[in-house]
Design a protein around this motif. Structure first.
Motif, PDB file in Angstrom:
ATOM      1  N   GLU A 435       0.830  -1.204   0.000  1.00 19.41           N
ATOM      2  CA  GLU A 435       0.000   0.000   0.000  1.00 19.41           C
ATOM      3  C   GLU A 435       0.868   1.259   0.000  1.00 19.41           C
ATOM      4  O   GLU A 435       0.554   2.232  -0.703  1.00 19.41           O
ATOM      5  CB  GLU A 435      -0.920  -0.016   1.220  1.00 19.41           C
ATOM      6  CG  GLU A 435      -1.896  -1.180   1.221  1.00 19.41           C
ATOM      7  CD  GLU A 435      -2.629  -1.362   2.535  1.00 19.41           C
ATOM      8  OE1 GLU A 435      -3.637  -2.092   2.551  1.00 19.41           O
ATOM      9  OE2 GLU A 435      -2.191  -0.791   3.558  1.00 19.41           O
ATOM     10  N   GLN A 483       1.093  -5.185  10.510  1.00 18.15           N
ATOM     11  CA  GLN A 483      -0.300  -5.328  10.122  1.00 18.15           C
ATOM     12  C   GLN A 483      -1.144  -5.595  11.370  1.00 18.15           C
ATOM     13  O   GLN A 483      -0.706  -6.244  12.303  1.00 18.15           O
ATOM     14  CB  GLN A 483      -0.447  -6.486   9.133  1.00 18.15           C
ATOM     15  CG  GLN A 483      -1.792  -6.574   8.447  1.00 18.15           C
ATOM     16  CD  GLN A 483      -1.787  -7.628   7.351  1.00 18.15           C
ATOM     17  OE1 GLN A 483      -0.794  -8.314   7.159  1.00 18.15           O
ATOM     18  NE2 GLN A 483      -2.883  -7.744   6.637  1.00 18.15           N
ATOM     19  N   CYS A 510      -8.302  -4.517   0.512  1.00 20.70           N
ATOM     20  CA  CYS A 510      -9.143  -5.271   1.430  1.00 20.70           C
ATOM     21  C   CYS A 510      -9.736  -6.473   0.710  1.00 20.70           C
ATOM     22  O   CYS A 510      -9.639  -6.595  -0.510  1.00 20.70           O
ATOM     23  CB  CYS A 510     -10.278  -4.383   1.970  1.00 20.70           C
ATOM     24  SG  CYS A 510     -11.487  -3.911   0.705  1.00 20.70           S
ATOM     25  N   SER A 584     -13.772  -5.387  10.593  1.00 22.04           N
ATOM     26  CA  SER A 584     -12.348  -5.198  10.860  1.00 22.04           C
ATOM     27  C   SER A 584     -11.968  -5.971  12.110  1.00 22.04           C
ATOM     28  O   SER A 584     -12.648  -5.879  13.134  1.00 22.04           O
ATOM     29  CB  SER A 584     -12.041  -3.707  11.033  1.00 22.04           C
ATOM     30  OG  SER A 584     -10.666  -3.503  11.292  1.00 22.04           O
ATOM     31  N   VAL A 588      -7.589 -13.043   9.935  1.00 20.34           N
ATOM     32  CA  VAL A 588      -7.647 -12.912   8.477  1.00 20.34           C
ATOM     33  C   VAL A 588      -8.528 -14.020   7.913  1.00 20.34           C
ATOM     34  O   VAL A 588      -8.381 -15.187   8.265  1.00 20.34           O
ATOM     35  CB  VAL A 588      -6.235 -12.996   7.864  1.00 20.34           C
ATOM     36  CG1 VAL A 588      -6.305 -12.916   6.345  1.00 20.34           C
ATOM     37  CG2 VAL A 588      -5.365 -11.870   8.411  1.00 20.34           C
ATOM     38  N   GLU A 611     -11.072  -6.190   6.621  1.00 18.67           N
ATOM     39  CA  GLU A 611      -9.649  -5.887   6.693  1.00 18.67           C
ATOM     40  C   GLU A 611      -9.228  -5.920   8.161  1.00 18.67           C
ATOM     41  O   GLU A 611     -10.022  -6.332   9.016  1.00 18.67           O
ATOM     42  CB  GLU A 611      -9.344  -4.556   5.996  1.00 18.67           C
ATOM     43  CG  GLU A 611     -10.140  -3.378   6.512  1.00 18.67           C
ATOM     44  CD  GLU A 611      -9.488  -2.746   7.725  1.00 18.67           C
ATOM     45  OE1 GLU A 611      -8.481  -2.060   7.565  1.00 18.67           O
ATOM     46  OE2 GLU A 611      -9.994  -2.944   8.839  1.00 18.67           O
ATOM     47  N   THR A 612      -7.999  -5.513   8.463  1.00 20.52           N
ATOM     48  CA  THR A 612      -7.461  -5.801   9.788  1.00 20.52           C
ATOM     49  C   THR A 612      -6.971  -4.581  10.573  1.00 20.52           C
ATOM     50  O   THR A 612      -6.425  -4.747  11.654  1.00 20.52           O
ATOM     51  CB  THR A 612      -6.287  -6.793   9.671  1.00 20.52           C
ATOM     52  OG1 THR A 612      -5.298  -6.259   8.784  1.00 20.52           O
ATOM     53  CG2 THR A 612      -6.757  -8.128   9.132  1.00 20.52           C
ATOM     54  N   LYS A 637     -10.713   1.637   0.649  1.00 22.19           N
ATOM     55  CA  LYS A 637      -9.874   0.526   0.240  1.00 22.19           C
ATOM     56  C   LYS A 637     -10.422  -0.108  -1.035  1.00 22.19           C
ATOM     57  O   LYS A 637     -11.630  -0.105  -1.274  1.00 22.19           O
ATOM     58  CB  LYS A 637      -9.784  -0.527   1.350  1.00 22.19           C
ATOM     59  CG  LYS A 637      -9.076  -0.013   2.604  1.00 22.19           C
ATOM     60  CD  LYS A 637      -8.452  -1.115   3.415  1.00 22.19           C
ATOM     61  CE  LYS A 637      -7.538  -0.557   4.501  1.00 22.19           C
ATOM     62  NZ  LYS A 637      -6.789  -1.598   5.212  1.00 22.19           N
ATOM     63  N   GLN A 655      -2.945  -7.161  -5.475  1.00 23.88           N
ATOM     64  CA  GLN A 655      -2.853  -6.160  -4.413  1.00 23.88           C
ATOM     65  C   GLN A 655      -2.193  -4.881  -4.919  1.00 23.88           C
ATOM     66  O   GLN A 655      -2.597  -3.781  -4.545  1.00 23.88           O
ATOM     67  CB  GLN A 655      -2.081  -6.725  -3.227  1.00 23.88           C
ATOM     68  CG  GLN A 655      -2.857  -7.758  -2.432  1.00 23.88           C
ATOM     69  CD  GLN A 655      -2.209  -8.070  -1.101  1.00 23.88           C
ATOM     70  OE1 GLN A 655      -1.002  -7.908  -0.932  1.00 23.88           O
ATOM     71  NE2 GLN A 655      -2.994  -8.527  -0.148  1.00 23.88           N
TER      72      GLN A 655
END
Length: 678
Positions: A435, A483, A510, A584, A588, A611-612, A637, A655
């Motif tokens: 990212e 992460q 995401c 969130s 995962v 997402e996380t 995202k 990604q």
């Protein structure tokens, strides 16, 4: 907001003239979880004239989780005229898990005319975990007319953990007249029961007759392979798993079988060679197996065995290296064996890495992924050596090391570029390197110069977004250290303290939920974020108690306006901007049929992505808002995958593309953002 101070107003709203208001009030009371609302909710459950409002009330009682609500919910389950309300009551009883619900759930499972209600009752009986739950579940599994209800009953046995259910599960799995869906649920439950040897089930798998398009039949065989691979490997089950690896057409089945043998240390040398470098032609005439998991697991098993079976690793390492250097070997095969080095003792990892480099013969690899992977592992090993040396040095000379550290620290955390006294309007936050690289690449392609700032041990980049008709928007950006929500919360607090932005904007990639209209490549702007980490843990398993965070309303309006005016079209590149709820949490999701994924889809009818980091960012903002003043949080995202088994296919490329699209749209929104008109 979730504050208990709202309970009196919300309980009063349960008497509103509008059903939608009553339902929303019930939902809010459930999320707050204050037992003071029990009396008002149980009264509303019995008296409200709207079935949807009664359903919301039942769900709220389940979220609060107090046993005092069981009689009212049981009465609704057996007496409410609407199936939606009855189903909600059954789900709530399952959340509470009190044995007092056993009779009502058993009656509903046996007599209710709605399949959803019976299925919910079966699931709830599995969570109630009372001694009398077994008999009604067995009866439903054997006699219910709907296969989904029978599947729910079969699934409930796994929660009960009672081996007395093993016989009926075996009969269901082996029944060719039963549907694949129900049989698969029975296999899943059997996986959780300690019933000993399961060699018999391999014959069931081999008798399966399904077409190439029958995904439920394939899934049933896959579930059986997974069960056998997780149990103790006997000589007969080993032979069967080897047969799966050598002949099954599904790469996921071959991968699962190989993982089981590798865990048990029974992936023999000839089997590994058959997978990655066959010495004789394979029956399928391919030079090796598939990059869809099988090759990566085989190569990883070779490296992982180096500590306990060095001769095994040494004999197969040349074959592994030949596989890794080949030009057409996918990155999903290259990465797993090299990352196994991090799990080995340092001296063993050094020896294996040196062996890999030696076998490459000093030649540059043709494989485009291998050099970067080798560099990463070389740096990891060097860091491990440095840490080892530091520990040894500290043990020998602790005072000298501490003195050196104090001296280092004097100049280590200084600001190396000045921070302007002007306000910062937006903080752009990323979580992972792909990212960050995407954001910096988009800034470069737009000709936006950045200045590096080092402050208190963190590194930031600051820049201005300039438009013709507006003053510049000052932006700071940085990446979280790791992460996940904790790291994201820590960096958010540092951003707010050091730069005082009006908005913290989380940007990146995401997973998406196709069930709610989301496709790969779509850009999602979060409306609400559900933190699915909090659970109420009971003996039979945990239950989600999500904290909900609302994102910045101005950003939602601004992005929607820009999209409507077509000002985001170039950045979206033919994809859609969707305003959706988000899940969130730290877990995962990479499996379409996971129970957690199903529960998340139930949290909101419009939940679009998972997402996380967002829960950590928004919680840090929430705390700052209470103490200091207004600051907003938002998240944008791009969907790189659908949170399923295919997410590993071309993951890096997906990604990267998604991260760049998200960065372009986020910069467009940030360039137009000001908290107040200048």
């Amino acid at each position: 907001i979730g504050h208990p101070q709202a309970v009196p107003a919300l309980t009063a709203a349960l008497g509103d003239t509008e059903a939608s208001v009553r339902g929303s009030a019930a939902n809010a009371l459930g999320r707050i979880g204050d037992p003071r609302a029990l009396d008002a909710l149980t009264a509303a459950l019995a008296e409200d004239t709207d079935s949807r409002a009664r359903g919301s009330t039942a769900e709220a009682l389940g979220r609060i989780g107090h046993p005092r609500a069981v009689p009212a919910l049981a009465a609704a389950l057996t007496g409410d005229p609407d199936s939606y309300a009855r189903t909600s009551a059954a789900n709530a009883l399952g959340r509470i898990g009190d044995p007092g619900a056993l009779e009502a759930l058993s009656v509903a499972l046996a007599t209710d005319d709605d399949t959803h209600t019976r299925g919910a009752a079966a699931n709830a009986l599995g969570r109630v975990n009372a001694p009398g739950a077994l008999a009604p579940l067995i009866d439903a599994l054997l006699h219910d007319r709907d296969d989904k209800v029978r599947g729910s009953a079969a699934n409930a046995f796994g929660h009960l953990g009672d081996t007395a259910a093993a016989e009926v599960l075996r009969a269901t799995i082996g029944n060719p007249e039963e549907t694949y869906l129900t049989r698969r649920a029975a296999v899943a439950s059997l996986t959780h029961l300690d019933t000993g040897d399961e060699e018999w089930i391999t014959k069931v798998a081999d008798r399966l007759k399904f077409t190439a398009r029958d995904r439920h039949g394939h899934a049933l065989r896959g579930a059986i392979v997974d069960l056998v691979a997780r149990r103790e490997i006997t000589p007969r089950t080993k032979d069967w798993l080897v047969g799966v690896i050598r002949g099954d057409k599904d790469p996921w089945n071959r991968t699962t079988a190989l993982e089981g043998l590798a865990r048990a240390g029974q992936a023999d040398v000839d089997l590994i060679k058959f997978i990655i470098a066959p010495e004789r032609p394979r029956p399928d005439r391919r030079p090796r197996d598939s990059d869809s998991g099988v090759l990566g697991v085989a190569a990883a098993a070779v490296v992982r065995a180096a500590a306990d079976r060095p001769a095994y690793t040494d004999s197969l390492l040349p074959s592994v290296v030949r596989l890794l250097v080949q030009k057409d070997t996918h990155w999903a095969t290259v990465i797993p064996p090299l990352t196994q080095l991090r799990l080995l003792p340092l001296d063993v990892a050094d020896r294996v890495f040196a062996g890999i480099v030696r076998l490459m013969g000093g030649k540059a690899p043709e494989n485009p992924h291998l050099e970067a992977a080798l560099t990463a592992e070389r740096e990891s090993l060097a860091e491990r050596r440095r840490v080892r040396d530091d520990v040894e040095s500290f043990s020998r000379h602790p005072e000298a090391v501490l003195a050196g550290f104090r001296e280092q620290r004097k100049s280590r955390f200084e600001v190396t570029a000045p921070i302007s006294g002007d306000e910062y309007h937006v903080a752009l936050l990323t979580a992972v390197p792909v990212e960050t690289r995407a954001l910096l690449a988009v800034l470069a392609e737009r000709g936006t110069a950045t200045t590096e700032v080092q402050l208190d041990g963190r590194y930031y980049d600051v820049f201005e977004l300039v438009s013709a008709d507006r003053p510049p928007v000052r932006v700071v950006t940085t990446q979280a250290t790791d992460q996940g929500g904790q790291s994201a919360a820590a960096v958010t607090r540092d951003l707010l303290s050091a730069f005082r932005p009006d908005l913290v904007f989380l940007v990146g990639v995401c997973g998406g939920f196709a069930e709610h209209g989301v496709s790969p490549g779509d850009v999602l702007l979060a409306r609400e974020v559900f933190d699915y980490g909090p659970e109420k843990v009971r003996p039979e398993g945990g239950g989600l108690r999500p904290q909900v965070y609302r994102t910045d309303e101005q950003v939602l309006r601004l992005a929607t306006r820009l999209d409507t005016q077509g000002r985001l079209d170039a950045s979206l590149a033919g994809h859609e901007l969707l305003v959706k709820d988000f899940a969130s949490g730290e877990k995962v999701i990479a499996w379409r049929d996971s129970a957690l994924r199903a529960r998340l889809l139930e949290q909101s009818a419009d939940i679009g992505g998972v997402e996380t980091e967002a829960h950590g960012v928004l919680h840090a903002i929430w705390e700052t808002f209470k103490a200091k003043g207004f600051v907003g949080g938002a998240m944008l995202k791009c969907v790189s995958d659908l949170g399923d088994e295919e997410m590993a296919v071309d993951k890096k490329a997906r990604q990267t593309e998604a991260a760049r699209r998200a960065a372009r749209v986020a910069l467009d929104v940030a360039a137009a953002f000001r908290r107040a008109d200048a």
